[in-house]
Design an enzyme around this catalytic site. Structure first.
Site, PDB file in Angstrom:
ATOM      1  N   ARG A 163      96.525  86.315  14.987  1.00 17.26           N
ATOM      2  CA  ARG A 163      97.621  85.843  14.333  1.00 17.26           C
ATOM      3  C   ARG A 163      98.712  87.192  14.181  1.00 17.26           C
ATOM      4  O   ARG A 163      99.308  87.312  13.017  1.00 17.26           O
ATOM      5  CB  ARG A 163      97.344  85.366  12.950  1.00 17.26           C
ATOM      6  N   SER A 233      97.671  75.665   8.423  1.00 11.23           N
ATOM      7  CA  SER A 233      96.637  76.494   7.848  1.00 11.23           C
ATOM      8  C   SER A 233      97.368  77.472   6.908  1.00 11.23           C
ATOM      9  O   SER A 233      98.199  78.164   7.477  1.00 11.23           O
ATOM     10  CB  SER A 233      95.593  77.066   8.894  1.00 11.23           C
ATOM     11  N   GLU A 328      98.853  82.893   5.974  1.00  9.27           N
ATOM     12  CA  GLU A 328      99.666  82.785   7.379  1.00  9.27           C
ATOM     13  C   GLU A 328     101.063  82.171   6.907  1.00  9.27           C
ATOM     14  O   GLU A 328     101.903  83.048   7.831  1.00  9.27           O
ATOM     15  CB  GLU A 328      98.906  81.745   8.283  1.00  9.27           C
TER      16      GLU A 328
END
Length: 349
Positions: A163, A233, A328
């Site tokens: 990520r 998420s 995130e």
């Protein structure tokens, strides 16, 4: 180019929170972007490029210009071994994956149904079910906001990680991704290591089979942001040391983990679920009852509700496992990107 004055951002973020911006401008071309960034009217205003708003939480009124990326277009070239797909950054990612499968471009199907646009994919190095964007990305084209020139980075120059990418660090706020090029091998090799995909491990499996299976899995586990406000998420899967993992296993023998270079990657959803937080609610914000990693807007949530809930989840996991979750989702307060601890302090002091 279309200009909207002091309009709500609700249609432009998948959480559907009702915040606003000083100015919203829709950019339909690279030239539009150049014009916006070179216009003296906007020189002293914060400018935020926004794709589908699927990984963004506006925490209050955005003091500045939100620039909607509506750069569309796809082109395909090929070599003896690969298809090269150049995709404009405003293209919808789920629609792109489906288009690839329908048109015989295999190797991208594991990334089905990830909300967002093509230009956001390399920023987060999106990934799911054993595949990451870095595995199929040939290059990324971007507009340098200092020189207003188009530049290109090869895969290795993007510094992809979990990520992570150069676009979240060195090039953050210094560029706008305008296109990505994907390299898909003509000799398809399915990625089926993820548990629920194991029943597809036979010689008759096709990319469409894998695509359909992943869509089925995601539809069961994850709420549709078009129906229930969410950003997918919310937290990253944390990485902890081997020693920390073994100590936790004494109390939680079923703790799922995956080997990585730095130690053990832990399933954040399991941590939240095991802490008894599925369904936990603060006003209109709730931990999803099927997938604990997803925080949802039940219909009336404010940004403050979502922040309070995220902070509660983070603190609960820290208290229970001595693991600090990292979000995130990207937060914006007063026109600037911030982080959960800063935002919570801002809201409560």
């Amino acid at each position: 180019m279309q200009i909207l004055l002091n309009k709500t951002l609700k249609p432009y973020n998948s959480f559907s929170v009702n915040e606003s911006a000083d100015l919203i401008i829709q950019a339909d071309s690279i030239q539009d972007l150049i014009d916006i960034w070179s216009d003296k009217k906007y020189t002293d205003m914060t400018k935020l490029p926004l794709g589908r708003g699927s990984n963004t939480l506006f925490c209050n009124h955005f003091n500045g210009v939100v620039v909607l990326n509506r750069l569309f277009g796809k082109s395909v070239t090929e070599t003896d071994t690969d298809y090269l797909l150049k995709i404009s950054s405003g293209e919808d990612w789920p629609a792109l994956v489906e288009w690839c499968v329908d048109n015989g471009f295999a190797g991208i199907e594991n990334l089905a149904m990830i909300p967002g646009c093509a230009g956001s994919a390399p920023i987060q190095n999106i990934g799911a079910y054993g595949l990451e964007l870095k595995d199929i990305c040939e290059s990324v084209e971007y507009l340098d906001l200092e020189t207003l020139q188009i530049k290109t980075l090869k895969n290795s120059e993007c510094l992809f990680g979990y990520r992570e990418s150069i676009f979240k660090h060195e090039l953050k706020d210094r560029c706008i991704i305008t296109a990505i090029t994907l390299r898909l091998n003509k000799q398809w090799q399915p990625v089926l290591a993820y548990g629920p995909l194991s029943d597809l491990r036979n010689s008759k499996t096709t990319p469409k089979n894998v695509f359909d299976k992943i869509c089925e899995i995601r539809s069961k586990k994850l709420p549709d942001p078009n129906v229930i406000g969410n950003a997918g998420s919310f937290f990253k899967n944390p990485v902890i040391s081997e020693e920390h993992y073994l100590a936790l296993c004494e109390t939680y023998p079923n703790l799922p983990a995956y080997d990585v270079t730095e130690g053990k990657k832990i399933a954040a959803g399991w941590l939240i679920d095991n802490a008894g937080l599925k369904g936990f609610k603060i006003n209109g914000a709730q931990v999803h009852q099927e997938q604990a990693l997803v925080l949802i807007n039940t219909g009336t949530a404010t940004s403050e509700d979502i922040l309070e809930l995220a902070n509660h989840v983070k603190n609960s996991v820290l208290d229970m496992y001595d693991i600090e979750l990292e979000h995130e989702v990207r937060f914006y307060l007063n026109g600037e990107e911030s982080f959960l601890s800063e935002l919570f302090d801002e809201r409560t002091h």
